[in-house]
Scaffold this motif. Structure first.
Motif, PDB file in Angstrom:
ATOM      1  N   UNK A   1      12.750 -11.176  45.148  1.00  0.00           N
ATOM      2  CA  UNK A   1      12.870  -9.725  45.183  1.00  0.00           C
ATOM      3  C   UNK A   1      14.019  -9.273  44.274  1.00  0.00           C
ATOM      4  N   UNK A   2      13.741  -8.258  43.487  1.00  0.00           N
ATOM      5  CA  UNK A   2      14.708  -7.714  42.541  1.00  0.00           C
ATOM      6  C   UNK A   2      15.157  -6.352  43.038  1.00  0.00           C
ATOM      7  N   UNK A   3      16.455  -6.200  43.264  1.00  0.00           N
ATOM      8  CA  UNK A   3      16.991  -4.937  43.749  1.00  0.00           C
ATOM      9  C   UNK A   3      16.928  -3.874  42.658  1.00  0.00           C
ATOM     10  N   UNK A   4      16.500  -2.665  43.023  1.00  0.00           N
ATOM     11  CA  UNK A   4      16.374  -1.575  42.048  1.00  0.00           C
ATOM     12  C   UNK A   4      17.424  -0.490  42.269  1.00  0.00           C
ATOM     13  N   UNK A   5      17.470   0.060  43.481  1.00  0.00           N
ATOM     14  CA  UNK A   5      18.343   1.216  43.725  1.00  0.00           C
ATOM     15  C   UNK A   5      18.498   1.393  45.228  1.00  0.00           C
ATOM     16  N   UNK A   6      19.613   2.003  45.630  1.00  0.00           N
ATOM     17  CA  UNK A   6      19.783   2.341  47.036  1.00  0.00           C
ATOM     18  C   UNK A   6      20.235   3.780  47.172  1.00  0.00           C
TER      19      UNK A   6
ATOM     20  N   UNK B   1       5.778   6.076  47.610  1.00  0.00           N
ATOM     21  CA  UNK B   1       6.472   6.774  48.691  1.00  0.00           C
ATOM     22  C   UNK B   1       6.974   5.806  49.739  1.00  0.00           C
ATOM     23  N   UNK B   2       8.148   6.135  50.309  1.00  0.00           N
ATOM     24  CA  UNK B   2       8.730   5.325  51.374  1.00  0.00           C
ATOM     25  C   UNK B   2       9.234   6.230  52.481  1.00  0.00           C
ATOM     26  N   UNK B   3       8.825   5.913  53.696  1.00  0.00           N
ATOM     27  CA  UNK B   3       9.279   6.647  54.870  1.00  0.00           C
ATOM     28  C   UNK B   3      10.106   5.664  55.713  1.00  0.00           C
ATOM     29  N   UNK B   4      11.420   5.814  55.757  1.00  0.00           N
ATOM     30  CA  UNK B   4      12.252   4.801  56.419  1.00  0.00           C
ATOM     31  C   UNK B   4      12.182   4.908  57.939  1.00  0.00           C
ATOM     32  N   UNK B   5      12.798   3.957  58.596  1.00  0.00           N
ATOM     33  CA  UNK B   5      12.914   4.001  60.048  1.00  0.00           C
ATOM     34  C   UNK B   5      13.756   5.221  60.437  1.00  0.00           C
ATOM     35  N   UNK B   6      13.298   5.933  61.435  1.00  0.00           N
ATOM     36  CA  UNK B   6      13.992   7.141  61.866  1.00  0.00           C
ATOM     37  C   UNK B   6      15.446   6.835  62.231  1.00  0.00           C
ATOM     38  N   UNK B   7      16.358   7.627  61.680  1.00  0.00           N
ATOM     39  CA  UNK B   7      17.770   7.437  61.978  1.00  0.00           C
ATOM     40  C   UNK B   7      18.499   6.525  61.011  1.00  0.00           C
ATOM     41  N   UNK B   8      17.758   5.843  60.151  1.00  0.00           N
ATOM     42  CA  UNK B   8      18.394   4.971  59.162  1.00  0.00           C
ATOM     43  C   UNK B   8      18.878   5.819  57.987  1.00  0.00           C
ATOM     44  N   UNK B   9      20.165   5.700  57.699  1.00  0.00           N
ATOM     45  CA  UNK B   9      20.726   6.541  56.647  1.00  0.00           C
ATOM     46  C   UNK B   9      20.653   5.892  55.266  1.00  0.00           C
ATOM     47  N   UNK B  10      20.557   4.572  55.229  1.00  0.00           N
ATOM     48  CA  UNK B  10      20.511   3.872  53.948  1.00  0.00           C
ATOM     49  C   UNK B  10      19.087   3.447  53.623  1.00  0.00           C
ATOM     50  N   UNK B  11      18.714   3.588  52.365  1.00  0.00           N
ATOM     51  CA  UNK B  11      17.356   3.253  51.928  1.00  0.00           C
ATOM     52  C   UNK B  11      17.460   2.504  50.606  1.00  0.00           C
ATOM     53  N   UNK B  12      16.599   1.484  50.429  1.00  0.00           N
ATOM     54  CA  UNK B  12      16.682   0.594  49.269  1.00  0.00           C
ATOM     55  C   UNK B  12      15.289   0.398  48.675  1.00  0.00           C
ATOM     56  N   UNK B  13      15.241   0.261  47.364  1.00  0.00           N
ATOM     57  CA  UNK B  13      13.997  -0.091  46.682  1.00  0.00           C
ATOM     58  C   UNK B  13      14.174  -1.446  45.992  1.00  0.00           C
ATOM     59  N   UNK B  14      13.147  -2.290  46.121  1.00  0.00           N
ATOM     60  CA  UNK B  14      13.100  -3.588  45.458  1.00  0.00           C
ATOM     61  C   UNK B  14      11.724  -3.736  44.812  1.00  0.00           C
ATOM     62  N   UNK B  15      11.613  -4.694  43.912  1.00  0.00           N
ATOM     63  CA  UNK B  15      10.282  -5.060  43.454  1.00  0.00           C
ATOM     64  C   UNK B  15      10.197  -6.583  43.375  1.00  0.00           C
ATOM     65  N   UNK B  16       8.984  -7.078  43.570  1.00  0.00           N
ATOM     66  CA  UNK B  16       8.736  -8.506  43.481  1.00  0.00           C
ATOM     67  C   UNK B  16       7.610  -8.744  42.499  1.00  0.00           C
ATOM     68  N   UNK B  17       7.950  -9.310  41.360  1.00  0.00           N
ATOM     69  CA  UNK B  17       6.934  -9.673  40.381  1.00  0.00           C
ATOM     70  C   UNK B  17       6.366 -11.038  40.750  1.00  0.00           C
ATOM     71  N   UNK B  18       5.214 -11.350  40.190  1.00  0.00           N
ATOM     72  CA  UNK B  18       4.502 -12.578  40.541  1.00  0.00           C
ATOM     73  C   UNK B  18       5.398 -13.798  40.342  1.00  0.00           C
ATOM     74  N   UNK B  19       5.525 -14.604  41.411  1.00  0.00           N
ATOM     75  CA  UNK B  19       6.298 -15.833  41.321  1.00  0.00           C
ATOM     76  C   UNK B  19       7.800 -15.662  41.300  1.00  0.00           C
ATOM     77  N   UNK B  20       8.259 -14.436  41.506  1.00  0.00           N
ATOM     78  CA  UNK B  20       9.700 -14.170  41.461  1.00  0.00           C
ATOM     79  C   UNK B  20      10.209 -13.761  42.835  1.00  0.00           C
TER      80      UNK B  20
END
Lengths: 115, 116
Positions: free
Chosen positions: A43-48, A22-41
Protein backbone atom coordinates in the motif's frame (compact mmCIF):
# COMPACT_ATOMS: atom_id res chain seq x y z
CA UNK A 1 -22.74 -0.18 8.49
CA UNK A 2 -20.21 0.85 11.10
CA UNK A 3 -17.11 0.53 8.92
CA UNK A 4 -15.42 2.72 6.32
CA UNK A 5 -17.50 2.79 3.16
CA UNK A 6 -16.07 3.40 -0.30
CA UNK A 7 -17.79 3.86 -3.63
CA UNK A 8 -17.82 2.74 -6.31
CA UNK A 9 -16.36 -0.67 -5.54
CA UNK A 10 -15.23 -1.01 -9.14
CA UNK A 11 -14.66 1.58 -11.84
CA UNK A 12 -13.61 1.01 -15.43
CA UNK A 13 -12.96 4.06 -17.55
CA UNK A 14 -11.14 5.14 -20.65
CA UNK A 15 -7.75 6.79 -20.59
CA UNK A 16 -8.08 10.56 -20.41
CA UNK A 17 -11.35 10.61 -18.48
CA UNK A 18 -11.73 12.07 -14.99
CA UNK A 19 -12.79 9.86 -12.09
CA UNK A 20 -14.03 10.62 -8.60
CA UNK A 21 -13.73 8.16 -5.74
CA UNK A 22 -15.69 8.54 -2.54
CA UNK A 23 -14.93 7.61 1.06
CA UNK A 24 -17.30 7.72 4.00
CA UNK A 25 -15.27 7.23 7.22
CA UNK A 26 -16.35 5.68 10.48
CA UNK A 27 -18.62 8.07 12.34
CA UNK A 28 -16.66 10.18 14.81
CA UNK A 29 -13.28 9.53 13.22
CA UNK A 30 -11.53 12.83 12.66
CA UNK A 31 -8.58 11.55 10.63
CA UNK A 32 -8.95 10.16 7.12
CA UNK A 33 -6.29 8.65 4.83
CA UNK A 34 -6.04 7.65 1.19
CA UNK A 35 -3.77 4.86 -0.08
CA UNK A 36 -3.43 2.96 -3.30
CA UNK A 37 -2.23 -0.55 -4.02
CA UNK A 38 -0.90 -1.30 -7.47
CA UNK A 39 -0.63 -4.88 -8.69
CA UNK A 40 1.99 -6.81 -6.71
CA UNK A 41 2.87 -3.82 -4.56
CA UNK A 42 2.28 -2.82 -0.98
CA UNK A 43 0.00 0.00 0.00
CA UNK A 44 1.26 3.44 -1.00
CA UNK A 45 0.24 6.37 1.18
CA UNK A 46 -1.26 9.29 -0.76
CA UNK A 47 -2.72 11.91 1.59
CA UNK A 48 -4.35 12.38 4.97
CA UNK A 49 -6.93 14.74 6.39
CA UNK A 50 -7.19 16.05 9.90
CA UNK A 51 -10.73 17.36 9.91
CA UNK A 52 -11.13 19.09 6.54
CA UNK A 53 -7.48 20.04 6.27
CA UNK A 54 -4.80 18.19 4.30
CA UNK A 55 -1.51 19.62 5.59
CA UNK A 56 0.75 17.60 3.30
CA UNK A 57 -0.06 16.79 -0.32
CA UNK A 58 3.42 15.62 -1.28
CA UNK A 59 2.35 11.97 -1.37
CA UNK A 60 -0.01 12.51 -4.30
CA UNK A 61 1.59 10.94 -7.41
CA UNK A 62 1.02 13.91 -9.71
CA UNK A 63 -0.90 17.17 -10.05
CA UNK A 64 -3.69 15.19 -11.75
CA UNK A 65 -4.61 13.90 -8.30
CA UNK A 66 -6.57 15.98 -5.82
CA UNK A 67 -8.56 15.26 -2.70
CA UNK A 68 -10.99 17.12 -0.55
CA UNK A 69 -12.99 16.55 2.57
CA UNK A 70 -16.01 18.56 3.61
CA UNK A 71 -17.87 18.69 6.90
CA UNK A 72 -15.18 16.60 8.54
CA UNK A 73 -16.74 13.47 7.07
CA UNK A 74 -16.93 12.33 3.44
CA UNK A 75 -13.84 12.65 1.28
CA UNK A 76 -13.41 12.46 -2.47
CA UNK A 77 -10.27 11.60 -4.39
CA UNK A 78 -10.30 12.95 -7.96
CA UNK A 79 -8.02 11.84 -10.74
CA UNK A 80 -8.05 14.01 -13.84
CA UNK A 81 -7.02 12.85 -17.32
CA UNK A 82 -6.52 9.29 -16.12
CA UNK A 83 -3.56 7.28 -17.37
CA UNK A 84 -3.12 3.51 -17.48
CA UNK A 85 -0.60 3.65 -14.63
CA UNK A 86 -3.39 4.99 -12.41
CA UNK A 87 -4.97 1.51 -12.45
CA UNK A 88 -4.90 0.27 -8.86
CA UNK A 89 -7.04 -0.37 -5.82
CA UNK A 90 -7.62 2.90 -3.98
CA UNK A 91 -8.13 2.41 -0.25
CA UNK A 92 -9.45 4.81 2.31
CA UNK A 93 -8.90 4.53 6.06
CA UNK A 94 -9.98 6.49 9.09
CA UNK A 95 -8.83 6.71 12.67
CA UNK A 96 -10.34 8.13 15.81
CA UNK A 97 -7.84 10.93 16.08
CA UNK A 98 -4.85 12.46 14.45
CA UNK A 99 -2.08 10.41 16.01
CA UNK A 100 0.51 7.97 14.66
CA UNK A 101 -0.50 5.60 17.49
CA UNK A 102 -4.12 5.27 16.45
CA UNK A 103 -4.88 2.19 14.32
CA UNK A 104 -6.30 3.03 10.92
CA UNK A 105 -9.40 1.16 9.81
CA UNK A 106 -9.76 0.50 6.11
CA UNK A 107 -12.62 0.31 3.66
CA UNK A 108 -12.77 -2.38 0.98
CA UNK A 109 -11.38 -0.06 -1.67
CA UNK A 110 -12.25 1.04 -5.19
CA UNK A 111 -10.72 -1.06 -7.94
CA UNK A 112 -9.92 1.38 -10.74
CA UNK A 113 -9.13 0.08 -14.21
CA UNK A 114 -8.03 2.46 -16.96
CA UNK A 115 -8.44 1.08 -20.46
CA UNK B 1 13.94 2.48 -1.34
CA UNK B 2 11.69 0.22 0.68
CA UNK B 3 11.58 1.27 4.31
CA UNK B 4 9.48 -1.71 5.43
CA UNK B 5 10.39 -5.10 4.06
CA UNK B 6 8.64 -8.42 4.21
CA UNK B 7 11.08 -10.75 2.54
CA UNK B 8 8.85 -13.80 2.36
CA UNK B 9 6.13 -13.41 -0.27
CA UNK B 10 4.44 -16.57 0.99
CA UNK B 11 4.49 -18.97 3.92
CA UNK B 12 2.82 -22.34 4.30
CA UNK B 13 2.09 -23.70 7.79
CA UNK B 14 0.24 -26.73 9.01
CA UNK B 15 -2.96 -26.18 10.95
CA UNK B 16 -2.33 -26.15 14.71
CA UNK B 17 1.33 -25.16 14.37
CA UNK B 18 2.88 -21.74 14.93
CA UNK B 19 3.02 -19.21 12.09
CA UNK B 20 5.84 -16.68 12.25
CA UNK B 21 5.73 -13.70 9.92
CA UNK B 22 8.74 -11.43 9.76
CA UNK B 23 9.25 -7.77 8.96
CA UNK B 24 12.32 -5.54 8.81
CA UNK B 25 12.49 -1.78 8.68
CA UNK B 26 15.21 0.71 7.92
CA UNK B 27 13.90 4.02 9.25
CA UNK B 28 14.93 4.51 12.87
CA UNK B 29 12.29 7.24 13.23
CA UNK B 30 9.49 4.68 13.12
CA UNK B 31 7.99 4.32 16.58
CA UNK B 32 4.73 2.46 16.08
CA UNK B 33 4.23 -0.80 14.25
CA UNK B 34 1.09 -2.57 13.13
CA UNK B 35 0.04 -5.81 11.49
CA UNK B 36 -2.91 -5.98 9.12
CA UNK B 37 -4.61 -9.00 7.62
CA UNK B 38 -6.19 -8.87 4.18
CA UNK B 39 -8.57 -11.20 2.41
CA UNK B 40 -9.08 -10.94 -1.37
CA UNK B 41 -11.35 -8.08 -2.46
CA UNK B 42 -11.49 -6.68 1.07
CA UNK B 43 -9.62 -3.88 2.78
CA UNK B 44 -6.89 -4.61 5.33
CA UNK B 45 -8.13 -5.41 8.82
CA UNK B 46 -6.15 -4.20 11.81
CA UNK B 47 -4.79 -7.08 13.90
CA UNK B 48 -2.33 -5.91 16.49
CA UNK B 49 0.14 -3.11 17.12
CA UNK B 50 3.17 -2.35 19.22
CA UNK B 51 4.81 0.84 20.37
CA UNK B 52 8.57 1.20 20.22
CA UNK B 53 8.72 1.44 24.00
CA UNK B 54 7.65 -2.21 24.24
CA UNK B 55 9.20 -5.41 22.97
CA UNK B 56 6.11 -7.62 23.07
CA UNK B 57 2.36 -7.28 22.75
CA UNK B 58 -0.07 -10.17 22.97
CA UNK B 59 -3.72 -10.46 21.97
CA UNK B 60 -5.20 -13.93 22.07
CA UNK B 61 -3.49 -16.12 19.49
CA UNK B 62 -1.50 -13.18 18.12
CA UNK B 63 1.77 -11.89 19.56
CA UNK B 64 3.99 -9.22 18.06
CA UNK B 65 7.66 -9.01 19.03
CA UNK B 66 9.81 -5.96 18.39
CA UNK B 67 13.61 -5.94 18.35
CA UNK B 68 14.55 -2.29 17.97
CA UNK B 69 18.29 -2.84 17.81
CA UNK B 70 17.82 -5.21 14.88
CA UNK B 71 14.97 -3.13 13.39
CA UNK B 72 12.95 -6.30 13.18
CA UNK B 73 9.48 -7.33 14.20
CA UNK B 74 7.57 -10.55 13.94
CA UNK B 75 4.00 -11.72 14.26
CA UNK B 76 3.38 -15.10 15.88
CA UNK B 77 0.07 -16.87 15.42
CA UNK B 78 -0.49 -19.91 17.58
CA UNK B 79 -2.23 -22.20 17.02
CA UNK B 80 -2.72 -21.47 13.31
CA UNK B 81 -6.25 -21.97 11.99
CA UNK B 82 -7.58 -22.29 8.41
CA UNK B 83 -9.25 -18.88 8.70
CA UNK B 84 -5.83 -17.33 9.22
CA UNK B 85 -5.04 -17.90 5.55
CA UNK B 86 -4.69 -14.37 4.16
CA UNK B 87 -2.10 -11.78 3.19
CA UNK B 88 -0.45 -10.15 6.20
CA UNK B 89 0.96 -6.64 5.95
CA UNK B 90 3.46 -5.10 8.31
CA UNK B 91 3.17 -1.31 8.66
CA UNK B 92 5.07 1.38 10.49
CA UNK B 93 4.54 5.00 11.40
CA UNK B 94 6.42 7.83 12.99
CA UNK B 95 6.93 11.50 12.63
CA UNK B 96 9.07 10.99 9.53
CA UNK B 97 7.34 7.95 8.01
CA UNK B 98 7.35 9.61 4.64
CA UNK B 99 4.50 11.00 2.59
CA UNK B 100 3.13 12.87 5.56
CA UNK B 101 3.38 12.66 9.30
CA UNK B 102 0.69 10.06 9.78
CA UNK B 103 0.75 7.97 6.66
CA UNK B 104 1.56 4.35 7.33
CA UNK B 105 4.45 2.79 5.45
CA UNK B 106 3.57 -0.75 4.43
CA UNK B 107 5.54 -3.80 3.43
CA UNK B 108 4.50 -5.74 0.35
CA UNK B 109 2.84 -8.47 2.38
CA UNK B 110 3.25 -12.17 3.09
CA UNK B 111 0.65 -14.64 1.87
CA UNK B 112 0.05 -17.10 4.72
CA UNK B 113 -1.44 -20.44 3.75
CA UNK B 114 -2.65 -22.74 6.51
CA UNK B 115 -2.61 -26.35 5.39
CA UNK B 116 -5.23 -28.68 6.92
Amino acid sequence: GAGVSQSPSNKVTEKGKDVELRCDPISGHTALYWYRQSLGQGLEFLIYFQGNSAPDKSGLPSDRFSAERTGGSVSTLTIQRTQQEDSAVYLCASSLSYSPNQPQHFGDGTRLSIL
Amino acid sequence: DQQVKQNSPSLSVQEGRISILNCDYTNSMFDYFLWYKKYPAEGPTFLISISSIKDKNEDGRFTVFLNKSAKHLSLHIVPSQPGDSAVYFCAASGVYSGGGADGLTFGKGTHLIIQP
